[in-house]
Design an enzyme around this catalytic site. Structure first.
Site, PDB file in Angstrom:
ATOM      1  N   LYS A  17     -32.052  48.153   8.143  1.00  0.00           N
ATOM      2  CA  LYS A  17     -31.103  49.063   8.615  1.00  0.00           C
ATOM      3  C   LYS A  17     -29.920  49.236   7.864  1.00  0.00           C
ATOM      4  CE  LYS A  17     -30.788  47.504  12.950  1.00  0.00           C
ATOM      5  NZ  LYS A  17     -31.602  46.439  12.965  1.00  0.00           N
ATOM      6  N   ARG A  93     -28.617  51.045  21.669  1.00  0.00           N
ATOM      7  CA  ARG A  93     -29.702  49.925  21.639  1.00  0.00           C
ATOM      8  C   ARG A  93     -30.343  49.644  23.015  1.00  0.00           C
ATOM      9  NH1 ARG A  93     -27.736  46.460  17.379  1.00  0.00           N
ATOM     10  NH2 ARG A  93     -28.730  44.526  17.067  1.00  0.00           N
ATOM     11  N   ARG A 132     -30.767  35.928   4.000  1.00  0.00           N
ATOM     12  CA  ARG A 132     -29.905  37.188   3.914  1.00  0.00           C
ATOM     13  C   ARG A 132     -28.463  36.664   3.701  1.00  0.00           C
ATOM     14  NH1 ARG A 132     -29.267  41.566   8.526  1.00  0.00           N
ATOM     15  NH2 ARG A 132     -28.838  39.776   9.860  1.00  0.00           N
ATOM     16  N   ARG A 165     -24.752  34.813   7.972  1.00  0.00           N
ATOM     17  CA  ARG A 165     -24.439  34.951   9.277  1.00  0.00           C
ATOM     18  C   ARG A 165     -24.829  33.905  10.353  1.00  0.00           C
ATOM     19  NH1 ARG A 165     -26.321  41.109  10.646  1.00  0.00           N
ATOM     20  NH2 ARG A 165     -26.617  40.193  12.584  1.00  0.00           N
ATOM     21  N   ARG A 176     -32.715  37.602  19.468  1.00  0.00           N
ATOM     22  CA  ARG A 176     -32.521  38.629  19.053  1.00  0.00           C
ATOM     23  C   ARG A 176     -33.635  39.640  19.210  1.00  0.00           C
ATOM     24  NH1 ARG A 176     -29.946  37.496  13.790  1.00  0.00           N
ATOM     25  NH2 ARG A 176     -29.731  39.619  13.179  1.00  0.00           N
TER      26      ARG A 176
HETATM   27  P1  AP5 Z   1     -30.855  44.306   6.791  1.00  0.00           P
HETATM   28  O1  AP5 Z   1     -30.730  45.639   6.052  1.00  0.00           O
HETATM   29  O2  AP5 Z   1     -29.572  43.401   6.606  1.00  0.00           O
HETATM   30  O3  AP5 Z   1     -31.291  44.243   8.147  1.00  0.00           O
HETATM   31  P2  AP5 Z   1     -30.733  44.927   9.471  1.00  0.00           P
HETATM   32  O4  AP5 Z   1     -31.820  45.872  10.108  1.00  0.00           O
HETATM   33  O5  AP5 Z   1     -29.499  45.645   9.083  1.00  0.00           O
HETATM   34  O6  AP5 Z   1     -30.650  43.786  10.463  1.00  0.00           O
HETATM   35  P3  AP5 Z   1     -29.451  43.153  11.387  1.00  0.00           P
HETATM   36  O7  AP5 Z   1     -29.791  41.616  11.457  1.00  0.00           O
HETATM   37  O8  AP5 Z   1     -28.130  43.577  10.721  1.00  0.00           O
HETATM   38  O9  AP5 Z   1     -29.746  43.899  12.451  1.00  0.00           O
HETATM   39  P4  AP5 Z   1     -29.257  43.555  13.978  1.00  0.00           P
HETATM   40  O10 AP5 Z   1     -30.078  44.559  14.953  1.00  0.00           O
HETATM   41  O11 AP5 Z   1     -29.915  42.077  14.696  1.00  0.00           O
HETATM   42  O12 AP5 Z   1     -27.927  43.097  13.963  1.00  0.00           O
HETATM   43  P5  AP5 Z   1     -26.545  43.869  14.139  1.00  0.00           P
HETATM   44  O13 AP5 Z   1     -25.687  43.448  13.250  1.00  0.00           O
HETATM   45  O14 AP5 Z   1     -26.835  45.510  14.359  1.00  0.00           O
HETATM   46  O15 AP5 Z   1     -31.935  43.405   5.865  1.00  0.00           O
HETATM   47  C1  AP5 Z   1     -32.137  41.949   6.140  1.00  0.00           C
HETATM   48  C2  AP5 Z   1     -32.445  41.159   4.843  1.00  0.00           C
HETATM   49  O16 AP5 Z   1     -33.770  41.598   4.366  1.00  0.00           O
HETATM   50  C3  AP5 Z   1     -31.402  41.301   3.684  1.00  0.00           C
HETATM   51  O17 AP5 Z   1     -31.162  40.095   3.210  1.00  0.00           O
HETATM   52  C4  AP5 Z   1     -32.184  42.517   2.754  1.00  0.00           C
HETATM   53  O18 AP5 Z   1     -31.685  42.229   1.772  1.00  0.00           O
HETATM   54  C5  AP5 Z   1     -33.607  42.202   3.189  1.00  0.00           C
HETATM   55  N1  AP5 Z   1     -34.428  43.625   3.038  1.00  0.00           N
HETATM   56  C6  AP5 Z   1     -34.299  44.585   3.643  1.00  0.00           C
HETATM   57  N2  AP5 Z   1     -35.249  45.528   3.567  1.00  0.00           N
HETATM   58  C7  AP5 Z   1     -36.020  44.882   2.751  1.00  0.00           C
HETATM   59  C8  AP5 Z   1     -37.364  45.051   2.270  1.00  0.00           C
HETATM   60  N3  AP5 Z   1     -37.953  46.310   2.396  1.00  0.00           N
HETATM   61  N4  AP5 Z   1     -38.247  44.082   1.548  1.00  0.00           N
HETATM   62  C9  AP5 Z   1     -37.617  43.052   1.510  1.00  0.00           C
HETATM   63  N5  AP5 Z   1     -36.475  42.459   1.988  1.00  0.00           N
HETATM   64  C10 AP5 Z   1     -35.802  43.400   2.589  1.00  0.00           C
HETATM   65  O19 AP5 Z   1     -26.122  43.119  15.613  1.00  0.00           O
HETATM   66  C11 AP5 Z   1     -25.894  41.936  15.550  1.00  0.00           C
HETATM   67  C12 AP5 Z   1     -25.226  41.750  16.982  1.00  0.00           C
HETATM   68  O20 AP5 Z   1     -24.285  42.542  17.386  1.00  0.00           O
HETATM   69  C13 AP5 Z   1     -26.331  41.790  18.111  1.00  0.00           C
HETATM   70  O21 AP5 Z   1     -27.237  40.542  18.209  1.00  0.00           O
HETATM   71  C14 AP5 Z   1     -25.655  41.835  19.582  1.00  0.00           C
HETATM   72  O22 AP5 Z   1     -24.872  40.548  19.655  1.00  0.00           O
HETATM   73  C15 AP5 Z   1     -24.388  42.760  18.729  1.00  0.00           C
HETATM   74  N6  AP5 Z   1     -24.484  44.286  18.938  1.00  0.00           N
HETATM   75  C16 AP5 Z   1     -24.737  45.335  17.877  1.00  0.00           C
HETATM   76  N7  AP5 Z   1     -24.855  46.465  18.209  1.00  0.00           N
HETATM   77  C17 AP5 Z   1     -25.011  46.297  19.768  1.00  0.00           C
HETATM   78  C18 AP5 Z   1     -25.346  47.323  20.652  1.00  0.00           C
HETATM   79  N8  AP5 Z   1     -25.402  48.466  20.308  1.00  0.00           N
HETATM   80  N9  AP5 Z   1     -25.128  47.056  21.908  1.00  0.00           N
HETATM   81  C19 AP5 Z   1     -25.116  45.500  22.414  1.00  0.00           C
HETATM   82  N10 AP5 Z   1     -24.840  44.556  21.296  1.00  0.00           N
HETATM   83  C20 AP5 Z   1     -24.834  44.959  20.213  1.00  0.00           C
HETATM   84 MG    MG Z   2     -27.548  45.116   9.738  1.00  0.00          MG
END
Ligand code: AP5
Ligand code: MG
Length: 222
Positions: A17, A93, A132, A165, A176
Protein backbone atom coordinates in the site's frame (compact mmCIF):
# COMPACT_ATOMS: atom_id res chain seq x y z
CA UNK A 1 -17.08 18.69 -2.14
CA UNK A 2 -19.03 16.55 -4.63
CA UNK A 3 -16.24 16.76 -7.19
CA UNK A 4 -13.50 15.65 -4.78
CA UNK A 5 -12.22 12.08 -5.09
CA UNK A 6 -11.89 9.68 -2.14
CA UNK A 7 -9.92 6.47 -2.68
CA UNK A 8 -8.78 3.79 -0.26
CA UNK A 9 -6.07 1.11 -0.30
CA UNK A 10 -7.16 -2.06 1.48
CA UNK A 11 -4.77 -4.95 1.99
CA UNK A 12 -2.76 -6.99 4.48
CA UNK A 13 0.45 -5.72 6.10
CA UNK A 14 3.26 -5.69 3.56
CA UNK A 15 1.03 -5.97 0.48
CA UNK A 16 2.50 -2.74 -0.95
CA UNK A 17 0.00 0.00 0.00
CA UNK A 18 2.66 2.49 1.08
CA UNK A 19 4.89 1.57 -1.87
CA UNK A 20 2.20 2.20 -4.48
CA UNK A 21 0.59 5.26 -2.89
CA UNK A 22 2.89 7.98 -4.35
CA UNK A 23 2.16 6.82 -7.93
CA UNK A 24 -1.56 7.32 -7.38
CA UNK A 25 -1.35 10.57 -5.41
CA UNK A 26 0.97 12.05 -8.08
CA UNK A 27 -1.21 11.02 -10.98
CA UNK A 28 -4.53 12.13 -9.49
CA UNK A 29 -3.26 15.02 -7.33
CA UNK A 30 -4.52 13.47 -4.12
CA UNK A 31 -3.61 14.09 -0.52
CA UNK A 32 -2.14 10.95 1.11
CA UNK A 33 -3.53 9.94 4.48
CA UNK A 34 -2.10 6.80 6.08
CA UNK A 35 -3.56 6.12 9.51
CA UNK A 36 -0.49 3.99 10.34
CA UNK A 37 1.87 6.87 9.45
CA UNK A 38 -0.21 9.32 11.50
CA UNK A 39 -0.12 7.02 14.54
CA UNK A 40 3.63 6.32 14.25
CA UNK A 41 4.45 10.04 14.01
CA UNK A 42 2.11 10.84 16.95
CA UNK A 43 3.79 8.11 19.04
CA UNK A 44 7.23 9.52 18.16
CA UNK A 45 6.08 13.05 19.09
CA UNK A 46 4.41 11.77 22.29
CA UNK A 47 1.17 13.64 21.57
CA UNK A 48 -2.16 12.76 23.23
CA UNK A 49 -3.12 10.75 20.16
CA UNK A 50 0.24 8.97 20.29
CA UNK A 51 -0.26 8.06 23.95
CA UNK A 52 -3.70 6.61 23.19
CA UNK A 53 -2.49 4.61 20.17
CA UNK A 54 0.93 3.44 21.38
CA UNK A 55 0.08 0.15 23.08
CA UNK A 56 -2.16 -0.98 20.23
CA UNK A 57 0.24 -0.12 17.40
CA UNK A 58 3.33 -1.55 19.08
CA UNK A 59 1.48 -4.81 19.81
CA UNK A 60 0.13 -5.21 16.27
CA UNK A 61 -3.47 -4.68 17.41
CA UNK A 62 -6.07 -2.41 15.86
CA UNK A 63 -6.47 0.99 17.48
CA UNK A 64 -10.11 1.25 18.76
CA UNK A 65 -12.58 2.53 16.17
CA UNK A 66 -13.58 5.60 18.19
CA UNK A 67 -9.98 6.90 18.29
CA UNK A 68 -9.45 6.29 14.56
CA UNK A 69 -12.77 7.82 13.53
CA UNK A 70 -12.24 10.93 15.71
CA UNK A 71 -8.77 11.41 14.23
CA UNK A 72 -10.02 11.10 10.63
CA UNK A 73 -13.04 13.35 11.17
CA UNK A 74 -10.77 16.02 12.66
CA UNK A 75 -8.44 15.97 9.63
CA UNK A 76 -10.41 14.95 6.58
CA UNK A 77 -11.92 18.29 5.55
CA UNK A 78 -8.72 20.26 6.14
CA UNK A 79 -6.70 17.71 4.14
CA UNK A 80 -9.10 17.56 1.23
CA UNK A 81 -9.02 21.34 0.73
CA UNK A 82 -5.35 21.08 -0.27
CA UNK A 83 -5.83 18.88 -3.36
CA UNK A 84 -8.32 17.07 -5.62
CA UNK A 85 -9.16 14.49 -2.97
CA UNK A 86 -7.70 11.94 -0.56
CA UNK A 87 -6.05 8.55 -0.88
CA UNK A 88 -6.50 6.69 2.42
CA UNK A 89 -3.98 3.97 3.25
CA UNK A 90 -5.15 1.54 5.93
CA UNK A 91 -8.50 3.26 6.48
CA UNK A 92 -11.24 2.10 6.75
CA UNK A 93 -10.00 -1.06 8.39
CA UNK A 94 -13.22 -2.23 10.05
CA UNK A 95 -16.85 -2.24 8.92
CA UNK A 96 -17.63 0.38 11.60
CA UNK A 97 -14.94 2.67 10.16
CA UNK A 98 -16.34 2.17 6.64
CA UNK A 99 -19.84 3.21 7.72
CA UNK A 100 -18.41 6.21 9.63
CA UNK A 101 -16.53 7.34 6.51
CA UNK A 102 -19.66 7.07 4.35
CA UNK A 103 -21.52 9.24 6.86
CA UNK A 104 -18.74 11.86 7.00
CA UNK A 105 -18.75 12.13 3.22
CA UNK A 106 -22.55 12.12 2.85
CA UNK A 107 -22.72 15.37 4.78
CA UNK A 108 -20.87 16.95 1.87
CA UNK A 109 -22.61 14.96 -0.86
CA UNK A 110 -19.32 13.17 -1.49
CA UNK A 111 -18.62 9.41 -1.56
CA UNK A 112 -15.88 6.82 -1.81
CA UNK A 113 -14.99 6.47 -5.50
CA UNK A 114 -12.64 3.47 -5.43
CA UNK A 115 -11.36 0.91 -2.93
CA UNK A 116 -8.33 -0.97 -4.20
CA UNK A 117 -7.95 -4.39 -2.63
CA UNK A 118 -4.37 -5.73 -2.79
CA UNK A 119 -4.57 -9.50 -3.16
CA UNK A 120 -1.48 -11.46 -2.11
CA UNK A 121 -0.95 -14.76 -0.24
CA UNK A 122 0.06 -14.37 3.42
CA UNK A 123 3.19 -16.48 2.85
CA UNK A 124 4.71 -13.78 0.59
CA UNK A 125 4.34 -11.10 3.26
CA UNK A 126 6.85 -12.43 5.80
CA UNK A 127 9.86 -11.75 3.56
CA UNK A 128 8.51 -8.32 2.58
CA UNK A 129 7.85 -7.24 6.15
CA UNK A 130 11.02 -8.53 7.79
CA UNK A 131 13.18 -6.89 5.06
CA UNK A 132 11.39 -3.55 5.15
CA UNK A 133 13.14 -0.30 6.11
CA UNK A 134 11.02 2.75 6.94
CA UNK A 135 11.59 6.51 7.03
CA UNK A 136 9.20 7.42 9.83
CA UNK A 137 8.70 11.19 9.13
CA UNK A 138 7.58 10.63 5.52
CA UNK A 139 6.35 7.03 5.68
CA UNK A 140 8.60 6.11 2.72
CA UNK A 141 9.50 2.44 2.67
CA UNK A 142 12.38 0.46 1.20
CA UNK A 143 13.33 -3.19 1.19
CA UNK A 144 16.75 -4.70 1.87
CA UNK A 145 16.46 -6.89 -1.27
CA UNK A 146 13.50 -5.72 -3.39
CA UNK A 147 13.97 -1.95 -3.12
CA UNK A 148 17.26 -1.01 -1.43
CA UNK A 149 17.97 2.63 -0.57
CA UNK A 150 20.83 4.29 -2.51
CA UNK A 151 22.91 4.58 0.69
CA UNK A 152 22.42 1.73 3.21
CA UNK A 153 19.98 2.65 6.04
CA UNK A 154 19.49 6.25 4.74
CA UNK A 155 16.39 7.80 3.19
CA UNK A 156 17.00 8.62 -0.53
CA UNK A 157 15.28 12.02 -0.27
CA UNK A 158 16.42 13.46 3.08
CA UNK A 159 19.46 11.32 3.96
CA UNK A 160 17.91 10.68 7.38
CA UNK A 161 18.06 7.31 9.14
CA UNK A 162 15.85 4.40 8.17
CA UNK A 163 14.51 2.10 10.87
CA UNK A 164 12.94 -1.30 11.14
CA UNK A 165 9.39 -0.88 12.52
CA UNK A 166 8.88 -2.51 15.93
CA UNK A 167 5.81 -4.36 14.63
CA UNK A 168 7.75 -5.78 11.66
CA UNK A 169 8.62 -9.14 13.23
CA UNK A 170 7.13 -12.52 12.22
CA UNK A 171 5.30 -12.72 15.57
CA UNK A 172 3.60 -9.32 15.24
CA UNK A 173 2.96 -9.88 11.55
CA UNK A 174 0.97 -13.03 12.41
CA UNK A 175 -1.16 -10.96 14.80
CA UNK A 176 -1.66 -8.14 12.29
CA UNK A 177 -2.66 -10.62 9.57
CA UNK A 178 -5.26 -12.13 11.90
CA UNK A 179 -6.72 -8.66 12.58
CA UNK A 180 -6.79 -7.98 8.84
CA UNK A 181 -8.55 -11.21 7.86
CA UNK A 182 -11.14 -10.85 10.63
CA UNK A 183 -12.29 -7.54 9.12
CA UNK A 184 -11.50 -7.56 5.40
CA UNK A 185 -14.44 -9.56 4.01
CA UNK A 186 -17.11 -7.32 5.56
CA UNK A 187 -15.39 -4.19 4.21
CA UNK A 188 -15.00 -5.73 0.75
CA UNK A 189 -18.66 -6.81 0.66
CA UNK A 190 -19.73 -3.30 1.59
CA UNK A 191 -17.76 -1.66 -1.22
CA UNK A 192 -18.57 -4.43 -3.72
CA UNK A 193 -22.27 -3.66 -3.22
CA UNK A 194 -21.53 0.01 -3.87
CA UNK A 195 -19.74 -0.96 -7.10
CA UNK A 196 -16.42 0.64 -6.16
CA UNK A 197 -14.26 -2.37 -5.21
CA UNK A 198 -11.26 -3.15 -7.42
CA UNK A 199 -9.01 -6.18 -6.80
CA UNK A 200 -5.42 -6.11 -7.99
CA UNK A 201 -2.82 -8.86 -8.02
CA UNK A 202 -0.21 -7.58 -5.56
CA UNK A 203 1.94 -10.69 -5.91
CA UNK A 204 4.04 -9.41 -8.82
CA UNK A 205 6.85 -6.91 -9.32
CA UNK A 206 6.41 -3.41 -7.88
CA UNK A 207 6.14 -1.91 -11.40
CA UNK A 208 3.58 -4.48 -12.56
CA UNK A 209 1.44 -3.75 -9.48
CA UNK A 210 1.65 -0.02 -10.26
CA UNK A 211 0.44 -0.61 -13.82
CA UNK A 212 -2.49 -2.69 -12.64
CA UNK A 213 -3.45 -0.21 -9.92
CA UNK A 214 -3.37 2.79 -12.27
CA UNK A 215 -5.24 1.01 -15.07
CA UNK A 216 -7.99 -0.15 -12.69
CA UNK A 217 -8.43 3.26 -11.06
CA UNK A 218 -8.56 4.89 -14.48
CA UNK A 219 -11.45 2.66 -15.53
CA UNK A 220 -13.44 3.39 -12.38
CA UNK A 221 -12.87 7.14 -12.31
CA UNK A 222 -13.69 7.62 -16.02
P1 AP5 B 1 4.73 -1.56 2.03
O1 AP5 B 1 4.32 -0.80 0.82
O2 AP5 B 1 5.48 -0.84 3.10
O3 AP5 B 1 3.48 -2.36 2.64
P2 AP5 B 1 2.12 -1.81 3.30
O4 AP5 B 1 1.00 -2.46 2.56
O5 AP5 B 1 2.14 -0.32 3.37
O6 AP5 B 1 2.23 -2.53 4.71
P3 AP5 B 1 2.09 -1.95 6.20
O7 AP5 B 1 2.82 -2.91 7.09
O8 AP5 B 1 2.48 -0.52 6.25
O9 AP5 B 1 0.58 -2.14 6.40
P4 AP5 B 1 -0.14 -2.26 7.74
O10 AP5 B 1 -1.53 -2.21 7.25
O11 AP5 B 1 0.20 -3.41 8.59
O12 AP5 B 1 0.44 -1.05 8.58
P5 AP5 B 1 -0.11 0.39 8.87
O13 AP5 B 1 1.03 1.29 8.92
O14 AP5 B 1 -1.27 0.72 8.00
O15 AP5 B 1 5.59 -2.83 1.52
C1 AP5 B 1 6.17 -3.73 2.44
C2 AP5 B 1 7.59 -4.08 2.01
O16 AP5 B 1 7.54 -4.86 0.81
C3 AP5 B 1 8.47 -2.87 1.71
O17 AP5 B 1 9.76 -3.13 2.16
C4 AP5 B 1 8.42 -2.75 0.16
O18 AP5 B 1 9.62 -2.19 -0.36
C5 AP5 B 1 8.22 -4.20 -0.27
N1 AP5 B 1 7.35 -4.36 -1.43
C6 AP5 B 1 6.20 -3.69 -1.71
N2 AP5 B 1 5.64 -4.14 -2.85
C7 AP5 B 1 6.43 -5.14 -3.30
C8 AP5 B 1 6.39 -6.02 -4.45
N3 AP5 B 1 5.40 -5.95 -5.35
N4 AP5 B 1 7.39 -6.95 -4.57
C9 AP5 B 1 8.39 -7.01 -3.66
N5 AP5 B 1 8.51 -6.21 -2.58
C10 AP5 B 1 7.54 -5.28 -2.38
O19 AP5 B 1 -0.71 0.19 10.35
C11 AP5 B 1 0.14 -0.08 11.44
C12 AP5 B 1 -0.66 -0.17 12.73
O20 AP5 B 1 -1.39 1.06 12.97
C13 AP5 B 1 -1.78 -1.25 12.74
O21 AP5 B 1 -1.26 -2.52 13.08
C14 AP5 B 1 -2.72 -0.67 13.82
O22 AP5 B 1 -2.18 -0.86 15.09
C15 AP5 B 1 -2.68 0.81 13.52
N6 AP5 B 1 -3.70 1.25 12.56
C16 AP5 B 1 -3.47 1.85 11.37
N7 AP5 B 1 -4.62 2.14 10.74
C17 AP5 B 1 -5.62 1.72 11.56
C18 AP5 B 1 -7.05 1.73 11.46
N8 AP5 B 1 -7.68 2.24 10.39
N9 AP5 B 1 -7.75 1.19 12.48
C19 AP5 B 1 -7.13 0.69 13.57
N10 AP5 B 1 -5.79 0.64 13.74
C20 AP5 B 1 -5.05 1.16 12.73
MG1 MG C 1 2.23 1.07 4.97
Amino acid sequence: MEFKKFLSFLGPPGCGKGTQAPKVTDKYQLQFLSTGDVFRQAIKDETDLGKKAKDFVSNGKLVPDSIVIDMISERIFEEVKKTEGILFDGFPRTYTQAIALDKMLQKFRARVHAVISFDVPDSVLFERITGRLTHIPSGRTYHKTFKPPKIPMKDDVTGEDLVQRKDDTPEYLTRRLKEFHENADLIKDHYRKLGVLISVNANQSINSVTNEVLTSINKLLK
